[in-house]
Design a protein around this motif. Structure first.
Motif, PDB file in Angstrom:
ATOM      1  N   GLU A 215       0.827  -1.208   0.000  1.00  0.00           N
ATOM      2  CA  GLU A 215       0.000   0.000   0.000  1.00  0.00           C
ATOM      3  C   GLU A 215       0.862   1.258   0.000  1.00  0.00           C
ATOM      4  O   GLU A 215       0.613   2.208  -0.747  1.00  0.00           O
ATOM      5  CB  GLU A 215      -0.920  -0.023   1.213  1.00  0.00           C
ATOM      6  N   GLU A 435      -6.998   3.454   0.241  1.00  0.00           N
ATOM      7  CA  GLU A 435      -6.858   2.434  -0.789  1.00  0.00           C
ATOM      8  C   GLU A 435      -5.953   2.985  -1.874  1.00  0.00           C
ATOM      9  O   GLU A 435      -6.270   3.986  -2.510  1.00  0.00           O
ATOM     10  CB  GLU A 435      -8.236   2.093  -1.383  1.00  0.00           C
ATOM     11  N   ASP A 437      -4.649   1.031  -4.576  1.00  0.00           N
ATOM     12  CA  ASP A 437      -4.465   0.116  -5.686  1.00  0.00           C
ATOM     13  C   ASP A 437      -4.504   0.847  -7.021  1.00  0.00           C
ATOM     14  O   ASP A 437      -3.940   0.402  -8.006  1.00  0.00           O
ATOM     15  CB  ASP A 437      -5.559  -0.959  -5.678  1.00  0.00           C
TER      16      ASP A 437
END
Length: 449
Positions: A215, A435, A437
């Protein structure tokens, strides 16, 4: 945000932290000069052994930075910092005892370097993240400037104190002084409790180690500005590792300086740190954060070239000049780079992003140290210094062609980032603060007029 007075005096947590780090920085500068001088002048180590010693000090940044980021985001950051300070104090006390009893060896120095470096990784990640929780975003540059001024002042007087203490009182006194400074830092951190508790960070406690590391890496890799800052600094630090591995050897054996003389040259040269730290706020406001970044990399490259060219009757003068202008450039880059990522990243992932920067930026240092030691062994110390200057030039060119060089202000950057994050959230994108991604769009800030 152009002066130290803008921070305000009501923040007790920051005031205590600032005091502790001022004392700790002074002790660190003393041992940074004393330990390699002990290795060269007392243990008579060879160039490659000196390179190994320098590499072990920074190897933990390559091995431990990414796990440290996940750990810090899960743990109380003040507690991590206190434990790290106490552990480093114990390691230096062991070193001082070995010196006093005549049992010091290069092997023990290497173990101590690795131990102190390992705890320094966890401290650095927690420290840079903790500052962002006790200061609001509009005070980050001023707060980081104050911390940089303390680091700069320590860099000015520390080497002179280290060289003088080593020559007059011996290595045990010099290393014990640094150990005591870490204890002062631990006490100050305990007193730096925020008046209001920071927001909880529950998501990180449920993230696996590999997922957490990924991450942080994706957050930096997906942002063009952060990616360029990390990459440019990594190349520069590769050269810095080469320089740090051989500069003591070069100064003592080729320039002819003794311990006190080397400490004096570096102490005077480090006055540049104060000059840069005091001027960073004004300069950034007047010319823009991007130009400040770019100019600092140009000046750093020039400083490395001057050190590599030091020789003849002007050797000490060129060494002093290179150190001065390189020191002046460092706060101009460091304060703005740190403030940018502190303001740009949500607290929930702050530790992992800071750890990613440590890994990318500091990881090349041990590699550079080994390369520098190898080049010095095969071709002499100057070859390593020339290679280091080449890395400085590459770093400057990288920033020159990056959008980071066109940024105007930290506030404008943060506002645009929030706006784009809000647009992404309204489009049912994952939350960019938790997040990572997806790849974050690179900002295209306006050019500085």
């Amino acid at each position: 945000m152009n002066g130290l007075g803008r921070l305000g005096v009501g923040n007790r947590a920051f005031g205590a932290l600032w005091l502790g780090q001022t004392v700790s920085a002074l002790g660190t500068q003393v041992s940074m000069v004393a330990l390699p001088l002990i290795a060269v002048l007392v243990l008579r180590v060879q160039p490659f052994e000196l390179g190994i010693l320098a590499a072990l000090e920074t190897l933990p940044y390559l091995l431990l930075s990414l796990p440290a980021g996940v750990f810090v985001d899960r743990t109380d950051r003040r507690r991590v910092m206190v434990v790290c300070d106490v552990a480093r104090a114990i390691a230096l006390a062991v070193t001082a005892g070995a010196i006093a009893t005549g049992s010091l060896s290069i092997g023990l120095l290497c173990i101590v370097a690795l131990t102190v470096g390992s705890f320094s990784v966890f401290f650095s990640v927690a420290y840079t993240s903790y500052v962002a929780t006790i200061l609001t975003s509009d005070r980050l540059v001023a707060g980081n400037q104050r911390l940089e001024v303390s680091e700069s002042g320590a860099a000015v007087v520390g080497p002179s104190i280290g060289g003088t203490v080593l020559q007059l009182a011996g290595g045990a006194a010099a290393t014990a002084l640094d150990g005591a400074s870490y204890l002062v830092s631990a006490i100050a951190i305990l007193a730096s409790r925020p008046e209001t508790a920071p927001d909880p960070r529950p998501p990180a406690s449920h993230i696996g180690l590999l997922d957490g590391i990924g991450e942080g890496l994706r957050r930096v890799a997906g942002d063009r500005i952060l990616r360029d800052l990390a990459g440019s600094t990594a190349v520069l630090n590769l050269g810095s590792g080469m320089l740090l591995a051989v500069v003591v050897l070069f100064a003592t054996r080729e320039v002819g300086l003794d311990a006190a003389g080397f400490g004096l040259v570096y102490g005077l040269g480090n006055i540049g740190f104060i000059f840069g730290a005091l001027s960073v706020g004004v300069l950034t406001q007047r010319v823009g954060i991007g130009r400040t970044f770019a100019w600092s990399t140009y000046v750093t490259a020039a400083a490395m070239i001057l050190i590599a060219l030091a020789g003849g009757g002007l050797a000490a003068l060129l060494l002093l000049a290179g150190r001065f202008i390189g020191a002046a450039a460092t706060p101009l880059f460091n304060v703005n780079a740190l403030s940018l990522r502190q303001a740009r990243v949500n607290d929930a992932i702050m530790g992992r992003v800071n750890a990613t920067f440590l890994f990318i930026d500091w990881g090349p240092l041990p590699v550079g140290s080994l390369i520098g030691g190898g080049l010095a062994t095969a071709f002499g110390p100057r070859a390593a210094l020339i290679a280091a200057a080449g890395c400085g030039l590459v770093s400057a060119v990288w920033i020159r062609w990056s959008p980071a060089s066109r940024l105007t202000s930290l506030e404008e950057l943060a506002a645009e980032t929030r706006e784009r994050d809000a647009d992404a959230a309204s489009a049912d994108w994952p939350d960019p603060t938790t997040e990572t991604d997806r790849e974050l769009p690179a900002l295209d800030p306006p050019m500085v007029a």
